[in-house]
Write a protein that holds these residues in place. Structure first.
Motif, PDB file in Angstrom:
ATOM      1  N   SER A  10       0.832  -1.211   0.000  1.00 25.06           N
ATOM      2  CA  SER A  10       0.000   0.000   0.000  1.00 25.06           C
ATOM      3  C   SER A  10       0.861   1.252   0.000  1.00 25.06           C
ATOM      4  O   SER A  10       0.571   2.227  -0.698  1.00 25.06           O
ATOM      5  CB  SER A  10      -0.916  -0.017   1.225  1.00 25.06           C
ATOM      6  OG  SER A  10      -1.682   1.167   1.295  1.00 25.06           O
ATOM      7  N   VAL A  49       2.375   1.654  -3.403  1.00 23.72           N
ATOM      8  CA  VAL A  49       1.344   2.096  -4.351  1.00 23.72           C
ATOM      9  C   VAL A  49       1.077   3.593  -4.183  1.00 23.72           C
ATOM     10  O   VAL A  49       0.973   4.345  -5.159  1.00 23.72           O
ATOM     11  CB  VAL A  49       0.040   1.291  -4.155  1.00 23.72           C
ATOM     12  CG1 VAL A  49      -1.105   1.935  -4.939  1.00 23.72           C
ATOM     13  CG2 VAL A  49       0.232  -0.146  -4.611  1.00 23.72           C
ATOM     14  N   ARG A  50       0.988   4.074  -2.910  1.00 18.39           N
ATOM     15  CA  ARG A  50       0.758   5.499  -2.662  1.00 18.39           C
ATOM     16  C   ARG A  50       1.921   6.340  -3.182  1.00 18.39           C
ATOM     17  O   ARG A  50       1.715   7.395  -3.778  1.00 18.39           O
ATOM     18  CB  ARG A  50       0.552   5.746  -1.163  1.00 18.39           C
ATOM     19  CG  ARG A  50      -0.785   5.295  -0.617  1.00 18.39           C
ATOM     20  CD  ARG A  50      -1.085   5.918   0.731  1.00 18.39           C
ATOM     21  NE  ARG A  50      -0.043   5.640   1.708  1.00 18.39           N
ATOM     22  CZ  ARG A  50      -0.010   4.566   2.492  1.00 18.39           C
ATOM     23  NH1 ARG A  50      -0.976   3.645   2.381  1.00 18.39           N
ATOM     24  NH2 ARG A  50       0.951   4.407   3.371  1.00 18.39           N
ATOM     25  N   GLU A 108       4.076   5.561  -5.581  1.00 19.78           N
ATOM     26  CA  GLU A 108       4.092   5.547  -7.043  1.00 19.78           C
ATOM     27  C   GLU A 108       2.967   6.402  -7.611  1.00 19.78           C
ATOM     28  O   GLU A 108       3.138   7.119  -8.599  1.00 19.78           O
ATOM     29  CB  GLU A 108       3.975   4.103  -7.563  1.00 19.78           C
ATOM     30  CG  GLU A 108       5.215   3.267  -7.365  1.00 19.78           C
ATOM     31  CD  GLU A 108       6.409   3.859  -8.065  1.00 19.78           C
ATOM     32  OE1 GLU A 108       6.268   4.321  -9.238  1.00 19.78           O
ATOM     33  OE2 GLU A 108       7.494   3.915  -7.457  1.00 19.78           O
ATOM     34  N   THR A 109       1.791   6.328  -6.954  1.00 22.07           N
ATOM     35  CA  THR A 109       0.650   7.138  -7.409  1.00 22.07           C
ATOM     36  C   THR A 109       0.962   8.630  -7.276  1.00 22.07           C
ATOM     37  O   THR A 109       0.689   9.424  -8.177  1.00 22.07           O
ATOM     38  CB  THR A 109      -0.607   6.805  -6.587  1.00 22.07           C
ATOM     39  OG1 THR A 109      -0.913   5.425  -6.727  1.00 22.07           O
ATOM     40  CG2 THR A 109      -1.796   7.641  -7.060  1.00 22.07           C
ATOM     41  N   SER A 110       1.567   8.993  -6.126  1.00 26.42           N
ATOM     42  CA  SER A 110       1.940  10.383  -5.915  1.00 26.42           C
ATOM     43  C   SER A 110       2.978  10.836  -6.929  1.00 26.42           C
ATOM     44  O   SER A 110       2.898  11.949  -7.463  1.00 26.42           O
ATOM     45  CB  SER A 110       2.492  10.552  -4.493  1.00 26.42           C
ATOM     46  OG  SER A 110       2.939  11.877  -4.278  1.00 26.42           O
ATOM     47  N   ILE A 155       3.448   9.555  -9.923  1.00 27.55           N
ATOM     48  CA  ILE A 155       2.787   9.658 -11.229  1.00 27.55           C
ATOM     49  C   ILE A 155       1.982  10.941 -11.318  1.00 27.55           C
ATOM     50  O   ILE A 155       2.011  11.658 -12.331  1.00 27.55           O
ATOM     51  CB  ILE A 155       1.887   8.429 -11.473  1.00 27.55           C
ATOM     52  CG1 ILE A 155       2.745   7.184 -11.665  1.00 27.55           C
ATOM     53  CG2 ILE A 155       1.000   8.654 -12.701  1.00 27.55           C
ATOM     54  CD1 ILE A 155       1.948   5.895 -11.699  1.00 27.55           C
ATOM     55  N   ASP A 156       1.256  11.267 -10.229  1.00 35.30           N
ATOM     56  CA  ASP A 156       0.465  12.499 -10.212  1.00 35.30           C
ATOM     57  C   ASP A 156       1.353  13.737 -10.355  1.00 35.30           C
ATOM     58  O   ASP A 156       1.023  14.675 -11.092  1.00 35.30           O
ATOM     59  CB  ASP A 156      -0.337  12.594  -8.907  1.00 35.30           C
ATOM     60  CG  ASP A 156      -1.484  11.596  -8.846  1.00 35.30           C
ATOM     61  OD1 ASP A 156      -1.845  11.068  -9.924  1.00 35.30           O
ATOM     62  OD2 ASP A 156      -1.993  11.336  -7.732  1.00 35.30           O
ATOM     63  N   TYR A 194       2.647  13.887 -13.911  1.00 28.43           N
ATOM     64  CA  TYR A 194       1.580  14.298 -14.823  1.00 28.43           C
ATOM     65  C   TYR A 194       1.288  15.783 -14.689  1.00 28.43           C
ATOM     66  O   TYR A 194       1.136  16.496 -15.684  1.00 28.43           O
ATOM     67  CB  TYR A 194       0.317  13.489 -14.525  1.00 28.43           C
ATOM     68  CG  TYR A 194      -0.884  13.958 -15.304  1.00 28.43           C
ATOM     69  CD1 TYR A 194      -1.048  13.612 -16.644  1.00 28.43           C
ATOM     70  CD2 TYR A 194      -1.849  14.774 -14.707  1.00 28.43           C
ATOM     71  CE1 TYR A 194      -2.136  14.050 -17.370  1.00 28.43           C
ATOM     72  CE2 TYR A 194      -2.934  15.233 -15.421  1.00 28.43           C
ATOM     73  CZ  TYR A 194      -3.074  14.859 -16.755  1.00 28.43           C
ATOM     74  OH  TYR A 194      -4.162  15.308 -17.461  1.00 28.43           O
TER      75      TYR A 194
END
Length: 212
Positions: free
Chosen positions: A29, A32-33, A35-37, A39-40, A43
């Protein structure tokens, strides 16, 4: 005894497995957080760069278009005044009207200088008309100001070859020269009339807030 030890070992193994699964889930988790951050963030950065690039491109295109429009307008204005320049000499064809023009140009200088002795500089081919204009202008000046004035032609310094017409009024012992040649009057007109010409041709400038 062996069965008990085996049972304890199995339970201990399950505890270890459960704890390992929990730690794996937590770490998963977390990753994932992260990597998501990431990626955000990437972007958002790329989106801002794309927006900036789009704004720069739009601004560049707008400026180029504006410069082309301004250039085309200036070319048109230059053409208008060049055409007027070529037609300046037409005013000298009618001798009567041209003599009246010379008289009025003289009077403008007479009133401005307010001196008793003046000279005028004109084209050599206009000397006969200038003499007549001097006579008429001097008489009108005297009637309006109640002052005598002596005006002579400065034949030593005629207007240069190619002058379209008009004359200069010289005073102050030769130090003051009011240039009333056709070319100079057109230049003055170009400066003073240009704003109204622009408005007539292209309409009001919506971006302009102040007017004279």
């Amino acid at each position: 005894m062996t069965a008990f030890i085996k049972q304890e070992a199995m339970e201990k193994g399950r505890e270890i497995e459960i704890k390992a699964d929990e730690e794996f889930a937590i770490e998963k988790s977390k990753l994932v957080r992260q990597e998501t951050s990431s990626i955000d963030t990437t972007y958002e950065k790329k989106f801002k760069q794309a927006q900036m690039s789009q704004q720069i491109t739009r601004s560049t295109v707008t400026n180029k278009t504006r410069l082309k429009v301004l250039s085309a307008r200036q070319e048109l204005l230059d053409t208008i005044f060049e055409s007027a320049q070529k037609k300046l000499g037409e005013a000298t064809k009618d001798k009567g009207k041209y003599t009246e023009i010379l008289k009025n140009l003289m009077l403008e200088g007479f009133y401005a200088l307010n001196e008793s002795k003046l000279q005028v500089r004109g084209r050599k081919q206009d000397y006969d008309l200038i003499k007549k204009a001097i006579e008429n202008a001097s008489q009108e000046y005297k009637e309006n100001t109640k002052k005598d004035i002596e005006v002579t032609i400065d034949e030593a310094n005629p207007q240069p070859e190619g002058c379209a017409g008009g004359l200069s009024i010289v005073g102050g012992g030769g130090k003051i020269d009011i240039n009333n040649t056709f070319e100079e009057r057109l230049t003055l007109l170009q400066d003073t009339a240009l704003p109204s010409v622009r408005t007539t041709l292209f309409g009001k400038n919506e971006n302009r807030k102040f007017y004279d």
